[in-house]
Design a protein around this motif. Structure first.
Motif, mmCIF file in Angstrom:
data_model
loop_
_atom_site.group_PDB
_atom_site.id
_atom_site.type_symbol
_atom_site.label_atom_id
_atom_site.label_comp_id
_atom_site.label_asym_id
_atom_site.label_seq_id
_atom_site.Cartn_x
_atom_site.Cartn_y
_atom_site.Cartn_z
ATOM 1 N N UNK A 1 70.366 61.130 31.164
ATOM 2 C CA UNK A 1 69.245 62.072 31.275
ATOM 3 C C UNK A 1 68.439 62.156 29.986
ATOM 4 N N UNK A 2 69.077 61.873 28.854
ATOM 5 C CA UNK A 2 68.363 61.931 27.573
ATOM 6 C C UNK A 2 67.319 60.828 27.451
ATOM 7 N N UNK A 3 67.454 59.793 28.285
ATOM 8 C CA UNK A 3 66.527 58.663 28.213
ATOM 9 C C UNK A 3 65.423 58.745 29.263
ATOM 10 N N UNK A 4 65.366 59.852 29.989
ATOM 11 C CA UNK A 4 64.361 60.044 31.031
ATOM 12 C C UNK A 4 63.467 61.205 30.636
ATOM 13 N N UNK A 5 62.182 61.070 30.909
ATOM 14 C CA UNK A 5 61.218 62.067 30.423
ATOM 15 C C UNK A 5 61.028 63.268 31.334
ATOM 16 N N UNK A 6 61.315 63.125 32.636
ATOM 17 C CA UNK A 6 61.054 64.231 33.555
ATOM 18 C C UNK A 6 61.933 64.142 34.788
ATOM 19 N N UNK A 7 61.987 65.240 35.532
ATOM 20 C CA UNK A 7 62.779 65.276 36.764
ATOM 21 C C UNK A 7 62.223 64.287 37.788
ATOM 22 N N UNK A 8 60.913 64.143 37.838
ATOM 23 C CA UNK A 8 60.312 63.228 38.812
ATOM 24 C C UNK A 8 60.641 61.778 38.484
ATOM 25 N N UNK A 9 60.655 61.457 37.203
ATOM 26 C CA UNK A 9 61.015 60.096 36.795
ATOM 27 C C UNK A 9 62.479 59.814 37.123
ATOM 28 N N UNK A 10 63.341 60.803 36.886
ATOM 29 C CA UNK A 10 64.768 60.652 37.190
ATOM 30 C C UNK A 10 64.972 60.454 38.698
ATOM 31 N N UNK A 11 64.259 61.233 39.509
ATOM 32 C CA UNK A 11 64.357 61.099 40.961
ATOM 33 C C UNK A 11 63.879 59.725 41.418
ATOM 34 N N UNK A 12 62.795 59.237 40.829
ATOM 35 C CA UNK A 12 62.264 57.922 41.210
ATOM 36 C C UNK A 12 63.243 56.800 40.886
ATOM 37 N N UNK A 13 63.862 56.865 39.713
ATOM 38 C CA UNK A 13 64.812 55.817 39.343
ATOM 39 C C UNK A 13 66.032 55.809 40.258
ATOM 40 N N UNK A 14 66.530 56.994 40.596
ATOM 41 C CA UNK A 14 67.685 57.088 41.499
ATOM 42 C C UNK A 14 67.331 56.573 42.891
ATOM 43 N N UNK A 15 66.170 56.953 43.376
ATOM 44 C CA UNK A 15 65.736 56.509 44.704
ATOM 45 C C UNK A 15 65.618 54.988 44.771
ATOM 46 N N UNK A 16 65.034 54.387 43.722
ATOM 47 C CA UNK A 16 64.859 52.932 43.696
ATOM 48 C C UNK A 16 66.205 52.211 43.731
ATOM 49 N N UNK A 17 67.180 52.725 42.976
ATOM 50 C CA UNK A 17 68.501 52.090 42.942
ATOM 51 C C UNK A 17 69.193 52.187 44.300
ATOM 52 N N UNK A 18 69.096 53.336 44.943
ATOM 53 C CA UNK A 18 69.763 53.529 46.233
ATOM 54 C C UNK A 18 69.093 52.698 47.323
ATOM 55 N N UNK A 19 67.775 52.613 47.309
ATOM 56 C CA UNK A 19 67.078 51.754 48.265
ATOM 57 C C UNK A 19 67.523 50.305 48.119
ATOM 58 N N UNK A 20 67.618 49.851 46.873
ATOM 59 C CA UNK A 20 68.048 48.468 46.619
ATOM 60 C C UNK A 20 69.473 48.249 47.125
ATOM 61 N N UNK A 21 70.309 49.275 47.020
ATOM 62 C CA UNK A 21 71.681 49.166 47.496
ATOM 63 C C UNK A 21 71.776 48.992 48.997
ATOM 64 N N UNK A 22 70.897 49.649 49.754
ATOM 65 C CA UNK A 22 70.877 49.464 51.201
ATOM 66 C C UNK A 22 70.258 48.120 51.567
ATOM 67 N N UNK A 23 69.231 47.729 50.834
ATOM 68 C CA UNK A 23 68.576 46.451 51.109
ATOM 69 C C UNK A 23 69.542 45.285 50.893
ATOM 70 N N UNK A 24 70.505 45.446 49.986
ATOM 71 C CA UNK A 24 71.482 44.388 49.727
ATOM 72 C C UNK A 24 72.325 44.080 50.955
ATOM 73 N N UNK A 25 72.406 45.037 51.890
ATOM 74 C CA UNK A 25 73.161 44.829 53.117
ATOM 75 C C UNK A 25 72.249 44.466 54.277
ATOM 76 N N UNK A 26 71.025 44.073 53.952
ATOM 77 C CA UNK A 26 70.103 43.635 54.999
ATOM 78 C C UNK A 26 69.389 44.742 55.718
ATOM 79 N N UNK A 27 69.448 45.965 55.206
ATOM 80 C CA UNK A 27 68.716 47.073 55.821
ATOM 81 C C UNK A 27 67.329 47.094 55.199
ATOM 82 N N UNK A 28 66.442 46.257 55.722
ATOM 83 C CA UNK A 28 65.137 46.051 55.110
ATOM 84 C C UNK A 28 64.274 47.285 55.135
ATOM 85 N N UNK A 29 64.491 48.184 56.122
ATOM 86 C CA UNK A 29 63.676 49.394 56.211
ATOM 87 C C UNK A 29 63.891 50.279 54.994
ATOM 88 N N UNK A 30 65.001 50.115 54.281
ATOM 89 C CA UNK A 30 65.278 50.947 53.109
ATOM 90 C C UNK A 30 64.268 50.712 52.009
#
Length: 279
Positions: free
Chosen positions: A248-277
Motif C-alpha cells: 500500500x505504501x507504493x500506491x498513491x490512492x484507493x482507486x489506483x489500488x482497486x485498479x491494480x487488484x482488479x487487473x490481476x484478478x481478471x488476468x487470473x481468470x483469463x489464464x483459465x480461458x474465461x475470456x469474458x473476464x
C-alpha cells in the motif's frame, strides 16, 4: 452466452432417487462437521476471548479445518496456486458463490468482510459471527463508521478478505471493482507497511454441466443452490490463484489500488480461458 447475459437461470432438473440420496448423505455429514466445528469453536472462544481479546490465535484453525473437510465431503477438487502473503493487510477476490467463503477459508486463516444483512441469515449468520466476520452496511450514511471498524481490525493485525465487486456473479466474469473499502489502507491510523493480495477464484463445472454451475447470484436462493451442489453425481474443481501482493505504501490512492487488484484478478481468470473476464 451465459445465464448472466440474458437474465435467465439454468434449467433445474429433478434430482431423482440417487440425487436425493447424495443430498441426504453429504448433507448430514457436512452438517455434522460444520456445526460440530462451530460448537468446538465457541467453546475454545470462551477461553480465547478473555485471554486474547480481539486476537484469535486458535479458532481460525478450526474454521480452516472445517472448510478443508467440506471439500472432501462434497467431492470438489481444490487446487491452490501461488502462496498467501505473510505480510499484514487484506485479501481481495472475485465473488461467484457462497462457496467462495469455504474456498478461501480453506486456503488461508482470514476474516471475511460481509454485508450487514448476512448477520441475520439463519445458520449462515451464526457461523459468520462466530468466525469473526466484519459486517458492513452499504448505506452512504454509514460509510465513515464502517470504515472505522475496518481500520480497527486492520490495526489489530487481522487479515481481512473482501469482495470489491460488491455482489456475486456467475463466475464467468469480473465486475468493475468498487474502491470504497480500499480507502481504509490510506487512513492516518493504519500502518503503511501493509499489503493487499489479489486472488482469482476460478470454478470449473462438472463435466456436461452448465459452465455457471457453481455460480450463485441475483435472486437465486441459497437452499436450492446448496441442494443442487449436494445432489451432483460428479463434481468439478476450483482453483485459488494467489497473485503478487501490492504494497500500500507504493500506491498513491484507493482507486489506483482497486485498479491494480482488479487487473490481476481478471488476468487470473483469463489464464483459465474465461475470456469474458478481460472485458
Amino acid at each position: 452466452m451465459t445465464p448472466w447475459d440474458n437474465g435467465e437461470r439454468p434449467v433445474q432438473t429433478p434430482f431423482g432417487a440417487a440425487g436425493w440420496l447424495r443430498v441426504i448423505s453429504r448433507g448430514l455429514v457436512l452438517g455434522c462437521v460444520t456445526f460440530g466445528g462451530l460448537i468446538l469453536l465457541l467453546l475454545v472462544r470462551l477461553i480465547e476471548r478473555p485471554l486474547c481479546g480481539v486476537s484469535r490465535p486458535v479458532t481460525p484453525y478450526i474454521t480452516q479445518g472445517v472448510c478443508i473437510a467440506a471439500f472432501v465431503i462434497l467431492g470438489i477438487q481444490r487446487r491452490v496456486e501461488g502462496a498467501p502473503m505473510p505480510a499484514h493487510g487484506a485479501i481481495v477476490a472475485n465473488h461467484a458463490s457462497w462457496l467462495d467463503i469455504v474456498t478461501l477459508n480453506a486456503s488461508k486463516r482470514i476474516y471475511f468482510v460481509s454485508k450487514a444483512e448476512v448477520a441475520g441469515w439463519p445458520g449462515i449468520g451464526w457461523l459468520a459471527r462466530a468466525t469473526g466476520t466484519v459486517f458492513i452496511a452499504r448505506r452512504a450514511a454509514d460509510a465513515k463508521a464502517q470504515q472505522k471498524v475496518f481500520e480497527d481490525r486492520l490495526s489489530a493485525g487481522h487479515k481481512l478478505l473482501f469482495f470489491p465487486e460488491g455482489t456475486s456473479t456467475d463466475g464467468r466474469r469480473v465486475l468493475p471493482f468498487k474502491s470504497t473499502l480500499f480507502a481504509a489502507f490510506f487512513a492516518p491510523g493504519v500502518p503503511r507497511d501493509m499489503a493487499v493480495q489479489p486472488v482469482s477464484v476460478v470454478y470449473t463445472a462438472p463435466a456436461g454441466a452448465d459452465p455457471a454451475f457453481y455460480g450463485w447470484w441475483g435472486d437465486m436462493s441459497f437452499g436450492s443452490h446448496l441442494l443442487k451442489v449436494l445432489a451432483a453425481p460428479k463434481q468439478g474443481q476450483v482453483v485459488v490463484r494467489y497473485h503478487a501482493p501490492i504494497a500500500t505504501a507504493e500506491v498513491t490512492s484507493r482507486k489506483d489500488l482497486a485498479r491494480q487488484c482488479e487487473a490481476a484478478i481478471r488476468a487470473g481468470l483469463a489464464a483459465d480461458g474465461i475470456s469474458e473476464a478481460a472485458q
